[in-house]
Every structure is written in structure tokens, then in C-alpha cells.
Design a protein around this motif. Structure first.
Motif, PDB file in Angstrom:
ATOM      1  N   THR A 132      -9.292  -1.668  -1.167  1.00  0.00           N
ATOM      2  CA  THR A 132      -8.763  -3.030  -1.208  1.00  0.00           C
ATOM      3  C   THR A 132      -7.848  -3.253  -2.408  1.00  0.00           C
ATOM      4  OG1 THR A 132     -10.905  -3.615  -2.179  1.00  0.00           O
ATOM      5  CG2 THR A 132     -10.559  -4.166   0.126  1.00  0.00           C
ATOM      6  N   PRO A 179       0.827  -1.209   0.000  1.00  0.00           N
ATOM      7  CA  PRO A 179       0.000   0.000   0.000  1.00  0.00           C
ATOM      8  C   PRO A 179       0.853   1.246   0.000  1.00  0.00           C
ATOM      9  CG  PRO A 179       0.010  -1.035   2.171  1.00  0.00           C
ATOM     10  CD  PRO A 179       0.714  -1.974   1.252  1.00  0.00           C
ATOM     11  N   SER A 197      -4.471  -1.557  -1.711  1.00  0.00           N
ATOM     12  CA  SER A 197      -3.620  -2.313  -0.791  1.00  0.00           C
ATOM     13  C   SER A 197      -2.929  -3.483  -1.472  1.00  0.00           C
ATOM     14  CB  SER A 197      -4.451  -2.835   0.379  1.00  0.00           C
ATOM     15  OG  SER A 197      -5.365  -3.841  -0.046  1.00  0.00           O
TER      16      SER A 197
END
Length: 397
Positions: A169, A35, A172
Motif C-alpha cells: 500500500t 506505483p 502504491s
């Protein structure tokens, strides 16, 4: 020519990507990225990447150069691989580049299926998604599953304006690299070296495009595009009343339409001709009923592309108007430096004397509001009229 030679203004990013691509495939990181934005000097090879940067920064150009570097089997293979990547014909390259407003879930589903195959001739199988910010949440979740469990030799490269344009999501699961806006000098040099544009035209185009590489190329090589931009600025500067504003809105909408047609018409004709040829229909021949559905699907895609092209054309007009009033504001404030629109310097001086900085700021706010409204699917004609009425209120009569 090497895979990086046609890029400009991103020296640090190129250095990092070149180092990552030079690693052998067995050094591919087992994780799915990290990330946040990775320092360029620390780039290592991984399964999934996100290249972000403002429009015109060269996101997709860098993505395809990186893809070519990953697919190339060595220095002697670079030129051939780059030609295949540019033509989108390399057997180990899969690309999703939509010209619709959104990327559909079926398009991503097909891409995920293609990503499962092992590379046939290259070191990796590379999957590029341009405009990844155009995915809906449902589509993004489908892609997320592929990013979480990629095959050993598959590399994903996503492009978007910013990390915030993708769901958390996905952010990441990717290694993110942020590009900067190239300098005017870098873009002008690219136009000279790559496109053979004369130095004066290259410098003017790069400045008026505000370092947007694709737009600079159009302005430098297409006299009609330059004329449409000049008409946009002159139309705005000529507004003195509400009636002028309403007429100017129609003019700007027409300019945007002409610009969109210039981009899409030739391509539409080529696509139709190619489709007829692949279906075995001779030029001017009758299309069998069984094949008409395929041509209707192509026509529907072209209509969607025309809609997006028109929206993009309107946004380009609004960006040009922001540059116009930015120049006026800087002149009013006595800021030194050459204006973006130096070619109409006398008109800029007149506009600066005819209003106040506060009025100019209100006009710029109206233009920004119009961009937001159009992005929110307000009818362009209504948004342009409201914006230009605000311009008329601050014009000297």
C-alpha cells in the motif's frame, strides 16, 4: 557549490530530480505518486518519493540533495540551504534517521505531526525517512495515512534498499526511483575531489569497498579501518582446522566490535557532553536526581545504536570475506581482470591453487548462510563458528 555537486554515479537520477525540483510549487501533482519505477526522463513533481538502491549507492545523499533543491528559493540560496540541510537545521526539513534495528511508531507519529505544518521559509516542507524498510507493518500503516492525504506543500522522501522492503500500500502511494551501483572510477573520483585522497589510495579504497561510498570513505581516510579489513582476510586465509575456525570466529567478532566502537565511542561522548551542557550540568559535576532519567534514556539509545553498529560491522566482515573468495574463484576459473583484493594477490594465488572451484563455492554458500542466520537473530558467535568450520573443511592441510 550546487546541491548536486557532491554526488557521484547517478547522473540520470540527478537530472530527473533536478528537473522535478525546478518546477514551481503550483505544479505539484495532486496524486500521491504512482506505483512502480518511474522512467527518469518522465519525473514530475509529486508529494511522495521512494529512492531505492543497494547499500552504498548514495540513497540518503541523493535524498538530502533533492530536499535542498526543493527547499532552496533560487540559485543564490542553494549553498546556504545545503549547509542547513546537511546540519539538519533547516526549519522546513524533518528527518527520521534511526540507528536502532527498527523505526518505532512513536518516531513516525512525531514525524507525521511535523508534516502537517506549512513551510515557513522554503517552497515546501520536506520530510525524509532513511531506512524506511525498518518500519514494522503497524508503523507503516500509520505513515500510509499521511501519504494518502498530504498537506498541499509537503513532500515525503523515503529511502530503502528495494521497493519490496515496503508494504504494497505504501509502494502504491510513492513515485519510485531506483539507483544503480556507482562505478569504482566514480567513487574514486569522489574521494579525490571531495576528500582530498591521493589517487592510488582512492582507487584501492573504492575497489575494496566494492563501490560502497561510505565504506570507501572510511577505508581511504582511516588507517585503522584498513588494518581491520586486512586482519579479517588474513584470519580467514589462515584457517586449517576446526580449532582454527573457533579461534578465528572469536577474532572476527573482536574485529567487528573494534570497528563498531570506532564508529560509536566518539559520538557517544559528544552526545553525553552536549546533553549535560543543555541540562546545565558542568563537566564532572553531580547529576541531579531529577535529570538522571533523561541521561538514562540517552544511554539506552546509545546501547541500541551499539547493537546495530556491531551487527553492521559483522555484516561488513562477511561482505569482505565474500569478496575474498570471489577473487579466489575467479582466479581458479582463469577469469581475467584485477581482483578486488589486489593488495594480497600472492595470498589469493596460493588459496586458488590450494583448493577447487567447487570447494570455494561451498565456502561462499556458507558465508551467505551466516549472513541470513545473523539477520534472523542467530547469535553472531555461533553463526560465525559454523561458517568458519565450513571454511576449515575445504582448507588444504
Amino acid at each position: 557549490m550546487g546541491v548536486w555537486d557532491h554526488l557521484t554515479g547517478q547522473t540520470e537520477a540527478i537530472r530527473g530530480f533536478a528537473a522535478a525540483a525546478a518546477l514551481p510549487p503550483d505544479r505539484l501533482a495532486p496524486g500521491n505518486g504512482a506505483p512502480g519505477v518511474t522512467p527518469l526522463e518522465n519525473l514530475a513533481m509529486t508529494h511522495s518519493w521512494l529512492i531505492t538502491g543497494p547499500p552504498g549507492s548514495g540513497r540518503s545523499n541523493l535524498a538530502y540533495a533533492f530536499a535542498a533543491a526543493l527547499l532552496s528559493r533560487g540559485p543564490d540560496d542553494e549553498a546556504q540551504t545545503m549547509r542547513q540541510v546537511q546540519a539538519r537545521t533547516h526549519p522546513d526539513l524533518a528527518v527520521l534517521s534511526t540507528e536502532r534495528v527498527i523505526i518505532t511508531i512513536d518516531e513516525v507519529r512525531q514525524l507525521v505531526t511535523a508534516s502537517q505544518f506549512s513551510p515557513s521559509v522554503g517552497r515546501y516542507r520536506v520530510v525524509v525517512i532513511e531506512d524506511a524498510d525498518r518500519m514494522t507493518e503497524r508503523t507503516s500503516n500509520l505513515l500510509l495515512k499521511a501519504l494518502e492525504e498530504p498537506p498541499p506543500r509537503t513532500v515525503w522522501i523515503l529511502c530503502a534498499p528495494s521497493e519490496a522492503d515496503l508494504i504494497p500500500t505504501i509502494r502504491s502511494r510513492v513515485r519510485s526511483v531506483r539507483l544503480r551501483v556507482p562505478s569504482t572510477e566514480d567513487v574514486a573520483a569522489l574521494l579525490r575531489d571531495r576528500d582530498g585522497v591521493d589517487p592510488e589510495t582512492a582507487e584501492i579504497a573504492a575497489r575494496e569497498a566494492q563501490s560502497h561510498i561510505g565504506m570507501a570513505h572510511r577505508l581511504a581516510t582511516d588507517p585503522d579501518a584498513r588494518a581491520r579489513r586486512r586482519q579479517t582476510l588474513e584470519t580467514a586465509l589462515g584457517i586449517r582446522s576446526v580449532a582454527d575456525a573457533v579461534m578465528a570466529a572469536a577474532t572476527l567478532l573482536s574485529v567487528a566490535g573494534d570497528d563498531a566502537k570506532a564508529i560509536t565511542e566518539e559520538r557517544d561522548a559528544e552526545e553525553r557532553e552536549s546533553a549535560l551542557r543543555s541540562l546545565g550540568v558542568s563537566p564532572g559535576g553531580t547529576i541531579p536526581p531529577a535529570l538522571r532519567a533523561q541521561l538514562r534514556a540517552l544511554e539506552d539509545d546509545q546501547k541500541r545504536r551499539a547493537t546495530r553498529s556491531l551487527r553492521d560491522g559483522i555484516d561488513r566482515i562477511l561482505v569482505d570475506l565474500l569478496s575474498l573468495y570471489r577473487d579466489v574463484l575467479l582466479l581458479q576459473l582463469g577469469v581475467e581482470g584485477e581482483p578486488i583484493n589486489q593488495a594480497i594477490r600472492s595470498a589469493l594465488d596460493d588459496a586458488a591453487r590450494a583448493s577447487t572451484p567447487a570447494s570455494t563455492l561451498r565456502v561462499m554458500d556458507a558465508i551467505s548462510t551466516a549472513r541470513t542466520r545473523i539477520d534472523g537473530n542467530v547469535a553472531p558467535a555461533l553463526a560465525l563458528e559454523a561458517m568458519l568450520v565450513a571454511v576449515s573443511r575445504h582448507a588444504v592441510r
